[in-house]
Design an enzyme around this catalytic site. Sequence first.
Site, PDB file in Angstrom:
ATOM      1  N   TYR A   4      13.762   8.020  10.098  1.00 21.05           N
ATOM      2  CA  TYR A   4      12.765   9.044  10.428  1.00 21.05           C
ATOM      3  C   TYR A   4      13.284  10.468  10.214  1.00 21.05           C
ATOM      4  CZ  TYR A   4       9.460   5.561  12.020  1.00 21.05           C
ATOM      5  OH  TYR A   4       8.571   4.523  12.051  1.00 21.05           O
ATOM      6  N   PRO A  29      -7.618  -2.041  10.353  1.00 17.45           N
ATOM      7  CA  PRO A  29      -8.901  -1.429   9.991  1.00 17.45           C
ATOM      8  C   PRO A  29      -8.802   0.092  10.117  1.00 17.45           C
ATOM      9  CG  PRO A  29      -9.041  -2.470  12.154  1.00 17.45           C
ATOM     10  CD  PRO A  29      -7.670  -2.758  11.648  1.00 17.45           C
ATOM     11  N   VAL A  30      -8.982   0.782   8.991  1.00 15.15           N
ATOM     12  CA  VAL A  30      -8.531   2.167   8.897  1.00 15.15           C
ATOM     13  C   VAL A  30      -9.267   3.106   9.854  1.00 15.15           C
ATOM     14  CG1 VAL A  30     -10.026   2.791   6.945  1.00 15.15           C
ATOM     15  CG2 VAL A  30      -7.851   3.958   7.279  1.00 15.15           C
ATOM     16  N   ASP A  61      10.748   2.460   6.440  1.00 15.32           N
ATOM     17  CA  ASP A  61      10.196   1.155   6.836  1.00 15.32           C
ATOM     18  C   ASP A  61      11.175   0.526   7.824  1.00 15.32           C
ATOM     19  OD1 ASP A  61       7.986  -0.938   5.308  1.00 15.32           O
ATOM     20  OD2 ASP A  61       9.469  -1.835   6.660  1.00 15.32           O
ATOM     21  N   GLN A  80      -2.050 -10.644  10.103  1.00  9.75           N
ATOM     22  CA  GLN A  80      -2.641 -11.594  11.051  1.00  9.75           C
ATOM     23  C   GLN A  80      -1.843 -12.904  11.101  1.00  9.75           C
ATOM     24  OE1 GLN A  80      -6.783 -11.544  10.362  1.00  9.75           O
ATOM     25  NE2 GLN A  80      -7.297 -12.223  12.412  1.00  9.75           N
ATOM     26  N   VAL A 111       0.841  -1.210   0.000  1.00  6.56           N
ATOM     27  CA  VAL A 111       0.000   0.000   0.000  1.00  6.56           C
ATOM     28  C   VAL A 111       0.873   1.257   0.000  1.00  6.56           C
ATOM     29  CG1 VAL A 111      -1.664   1.328   1.357  1.00  6.56           C
ATOM     30  CG2 VAL A 111      -1.981  -1.138   1.060  1.00  6.56           C
ATOM     31  N   ALA A 143     -15.330   5.598  -4.768  1.00 12.54           N
ATOM     32  CA  ALA A 143     -14.868   5.560  -6.170  1.00 12.54           C
ATOM     33  C   ALA A 143     -15.477   4.368  -6.910  1.00 12.54           C
ATOM     34  CB  ALA A 143     -13.346   5.504  -6.218  1.00 12.54           C
ATOM     35  N   ARG A 144     -15.542   3.217  -6.214  1.00 14.99           N
ATOM     36  CA  ARG A 144     -16.130   2.020  -6.854  1.00 14.99           C
ATOM     37  C   ARG A 144     -17.622   2.246  -7.124  1.00 14.99           C
ATOM     38  NH1 ARG A 144     -13.154  -1.610  -2.404  1.00 14.99           N
ATOM     39  NH2 ARG A 144     -11.230  -2.082  -3.513  1.00 14.99           N
ATOM     40  N   ASP A 189     -14.230   2.969  -1.681  1.00 16.97           N
ATOM     41  CA  ASP A 189     -15.588   2.425  -1.829  1.00 16.97           C
ATOM     42  C   ASP A 189     -16.445   3.419  -2.618  1.00 16.97           C
ATOM     43  OD1 ASP A 189     -15.348   0.271   0.671  1.00 16.97           O
ATOM     44  OD2 ASP A 189     -14.314   2.149   0.974  1.00 16.97           O
TER      45      ASP A 189
END
Length: 310
Positions: A62, A118-119, A32, A79, A11, A147-148, A145
């Site tokens: 950083y 979960p954003v 990262d 997970q 992402v 945009a879709r 969502d």
Amino acid sequence: MRVGIVGAGMVGSSAGYALALMGLASSVVLVDQNHDLAVAQAQDIAHAVPFMSSTIVEASDYDGLVGAKIVILAAGVSQKPGETRLALLERNAAVFKDVVGKVLSVAPDAILLIASNPVDIMTQITQRISGLPAGRVIGSGTILDTARFRSLLGRHLGISPQSVHAYVLGEHGDSEVLAWSNAKVGSLSLAEIAAQVGAPITQDVRALVDDGVRNAAYKIIKGKGATYYGIGAGLARIVKAIARDQRDVLTVSCVTDEVGEVRDVALSIPRVIGADGICADLMPDLNDDEHAGLVKSARLLKGSVESIAL
Ligand code: ADP
């Protein structure tokens, strides 16, 4: 303008790629915990830049985020087999505690743009950890969502998705609400435009669009293991609104004072975004079912946030 990205996985790097191609920032800095990964992603993206823009793309620790106007947080752990959702959330909250502190120690004035899932919950946790004003902690929320939804409606009607004004509200996830009742195309209601172009919105069409929006991520994950190009472009779109002070209306997640009777909860509604982050919330007119769905989504999210030990 410098944009930082913490988390150079799929992402984060897709957002960096979209940003670099659009030439939205003079500099994009990838950070990262796996520095070799950040270096490799930065080089790969940098090699695309000469074809499209002049953005400088680098990997750094950083310290490279000093002066960043926006920092995208896309770091996270995945997970483990048998791990509960709550345990995963707590591990990701711990990652964010570490990351947010380090980011703000070098870029105290940055707007934080949250992409990790979960954003909505990660957005609320980040706001809590950082103590920043809510409008400076923006989650990508339902931008994709929405945009879709627009794309599927536009395809059905034969009209560009950019001329479709329709929103997906609430959680970026199963409880999200497609706001059909106030969808507009140009200045016409959905029923009016559907009649004019001869493409009625039947129950079957509604069900297909609903499924296409709600289950898109599941289908993509089944086919290729993860989703990232769409959200990468969505993140770049939010950066554009901030970088150019466009005051665009986008559905993003942010801690909201009140949704129905639920107080202090991060979820998506249309919001105005400019140089200082979110400058206004635009609560849409909803029918009774949609309103009840939004409040249910808010209640669900608030329950999850309260169950996390910070
Ligand atoms: P996604 O598909 O959501 O991008 P990835 O697993 O591809 O998921 O990327 C998540 C990235 O976050 C990984 O590259 C990982 O090294 C990074 N990451 C995890 N924890 C931290 C941390 N504490 N600080 C910085 N980066 C981190």
